[in-house]
Write an enzyme that holds these catalytic residues in place. Structure first.
Site, PDB file in Angstrom:
ATOM      1  N   LYS A 179       0.834  -1.203   0.000  1.00 49.34           N
ATOM      2  CA  LYS A 179       0.000   0.000   0.000  1.00 49.34           C
ATOM      3  C   LYS A 179       0.869   1.253   0.000  1.00 49.34           C
ATOM      4  O   LYS A 179       1.884   1.313   0.678  1.00 49.34           O
ATOM      5  CB  LYS A 179      -0.910  -0.007   1.233  1.00 49.34           C
ATOM      6  CG  LYS A 179      -1.826  -1.235   1.317  1.00 49.34           C
ATOM      7  CD  LYS A 179      -2.558  -1.306   2.648  1.00 49.34           C
ATOM      8  CE  LYS A 179      -1.615  -1.626   3.789  1.00 49.34           C
ATOM      9  NZ  LYS A 179      -2.332  -1.900   5.056  1.00 49.34           N
ATOM     10  N   THR A 211      -7.290  10.026   8.464  1.00 48.93           N
ATOM     11  CA  THR A 211      -7.064   8.774   7.737  1.00 48.93           C
ATOM     12  C   THR A 211      -6.943   7.561   8.662  1.00 48.93           C
ATOM     13  O   THR A 211      -6.531   6.489   8.232  1.00 48.93           O
ATOM     14  CB  THR A 211      -5.784   8.876   6.890  1.00 48.93           C
ATOM     15  OG1 THR A 211      -4.664   9.149   7.768  1.00 48.93           O
ATOM     16  CG2 THR A 211      -5.893   9.991   5.855  1.00 48.93           C
ATOM     17  N   GLY A 213      -7.395   4.244  10.504  1.00 52.22           N
ATOM     18  CA  GLY A 213      -8.126   3.035  10.186  1.00 52.22           C
ATOM     19  C   GLY A 213      -8.135   2.664   8.717  1.00 52.22           C
ATOM     20  O   GLY A 213      -8.787   1.690   8.323  1.00 52.22           O
ATOM     21  N   THR A 214      -7.393   3.395   7.903  1.00 49.68           N
ATOM     22  CA  THR A 214      -7.407   3.141   6.459  1.00 49.68           C
ATOM     23  C   THR A 214      -6.935   1.730   6.128  1.00 49.68           C
ATOM     24  O   THR A 214      -7.566   1.022   5.328  1.00 49.68           O
ATOM     25  CB  THR A 214      -6.521   4.166   5.728  1.00 49.68           C
ATOM     26  OG1 THR A 214      -6.925   5.481   6.086  1.00 49.68           O
ATOM     27  CG2 THR A 214      -6.635   4.003   4.224  1.00 49.68           C
ATOM     28  N   GLY A 215      -5.811   1.307   6.713  1.00 52.65           N
ATOM     29  CA  GLY A 215      -5.268  -0.014   6.406  1.00 52.65           C
ATOM     30  C   GLY A 215      -6.182  -1.137   6.855  1.00 52.65           C
ATOM     31  O   GLY A 215      -6.410  -2.110   6.112  1.00 52.65           O
ATOM     32  N   CYS A 216      -6.715  -1.013   8.074  1.00 53.21           N
ATOM     33  CA  CYS A 216      -7.654  -2.022   8.578  1.00 53.21           C
ATOM     34  C   CYS A 216      -8.873  -2.117   7.672  1.00 53.21           C
ATOM     35  O   CYS A 216      -9.342  -3.209   7.319  1.00 53.21           O
ATOM     36  CB  CYS A 216      -8.121  -1.666   9.988  1.00 53.21           C
ATOM     37  SG  CYS A 216      -6.821  -1.534  11.220  1.00 53.21           S
TER      38      CYS A 216
END
Length: 273
Positions: A179, A211, A213-216
């Protein structure tokens, strides 16, 4: 009035709790719900955190995690699963042992280093993650910091990123999605590697400080797509579009970095957005 009974797809998240509600189990379950997938959860740790940061992390005993997973396995036909923060060697090994017997798509979000570079995984757990969990992954979703740690390569340009992805792919996951995260110089471009590099173009950068929590959310949305029967490419495309929409409507709450929005309309999301 006769009740209407529905049997939705089921997805499982194995991750930590975020008391501020922006990431972890809370974000995963919201993403599952947005895709109309029933969400199950197995808690690995409890964090005391808010939009300003994490002040405490308490791991769940491995036996407690195992009991949660066995309870789900014994009753609910899970269609796809994801892992998030696993924190230490014992929790990683407990998770891996049970996941070996689960023949469903598995999205492994390594959660080793935050998007800002803060280390989130205990040092001796990195080897357990690499040797026990990575080979089980249908898809591994590291950010650029995690890709550097897992590959031993700096990611200064596209060529470096492709080399890092190839090194990680050789460790066992069927596919790797590196990512771009908060690296604006990447323009929102992610790299999917499944034996060959495939750069996923974002189109335009969403400018927001909120932003969290974007990866989760991305890994959970991919998991939801897989639970719905989408192939990996389509699940990734839908998840990326969902996260982009969430960033465009991010929540300005708290005194720090707010979370992305989870109640965007899935039916309005197109791969071309």
């Amino acid at each position: 009035m006769q009740a209407q009974h529905i049997t939705p797809p089921i997805a499982l998240t194995i991750a930590g709790s975020d008391s501020g509600g922006g990431a972890g189990i809370q974000a995963d379950l919201r993403a599952f719900m947005a895709f109309r997938v029933h969400g199950c959860s197995a808690l690995t740790c409890v964090t005391a955190q808010n939009t300003c940061g994490v002040s405490r992390v308490d791991p769940i005993p491995p036996a407690g995690l195992e009991s949660q997973l066995r309870a789900i396995q014994n009753d609910l036909p899970v269609d796809a699963l994801k892992t998030g923060m696993l924190l230490n060697t014992e929790l990683i090994q407990t998770t891996a042992e049970l996941l070996r017997h689960w023949t469903i798509p598995k999205v492994i979000d390594p959660v080793m280093v935050s998007r800002t570079g803060a280390v989130l995984l205990e040092a001796d757990a990195i080897a357990a993650l690499r040797y026990d969990l990575l080979p089980l992954a249908t898809l591994l979703t590291p950010n650029r910091h995690e890709a550097r740690l897992l590959s031993g390569h700096e990611l200064n340009n596209d060529s470096d990123t492709e080399k890092a992805a190839a090194v990680i792919h050789a460790q066992g996951p069927a596919a790797v999605l590196i990512k771009s995260g908060s690296d604006r110089s990447m323009g929102g471009r992610d790299l999917l590697f499944n034996g060959q590099p495939h750069w996923l173009e974002e189109g335009r950068w969403v400018d927001t400080p909120n932003t969290h929590g974007t990866g989760c959310t991305l890994s959970a949305a991919i998991t939801a797509g897989l639970a719905l029967g989408k192939d990996l490419d389509e699940a990734i495309a839908l998840a990326r579009a969902y996260v982009k929409q969430g960033l465009m409507q991010a929540l300005a709450i708290g005194q720090g970095q707010g979370p992305i929005c989870h109640w965007v309309e899935i039916r309005d999301i197109k791969e071309s957005d």
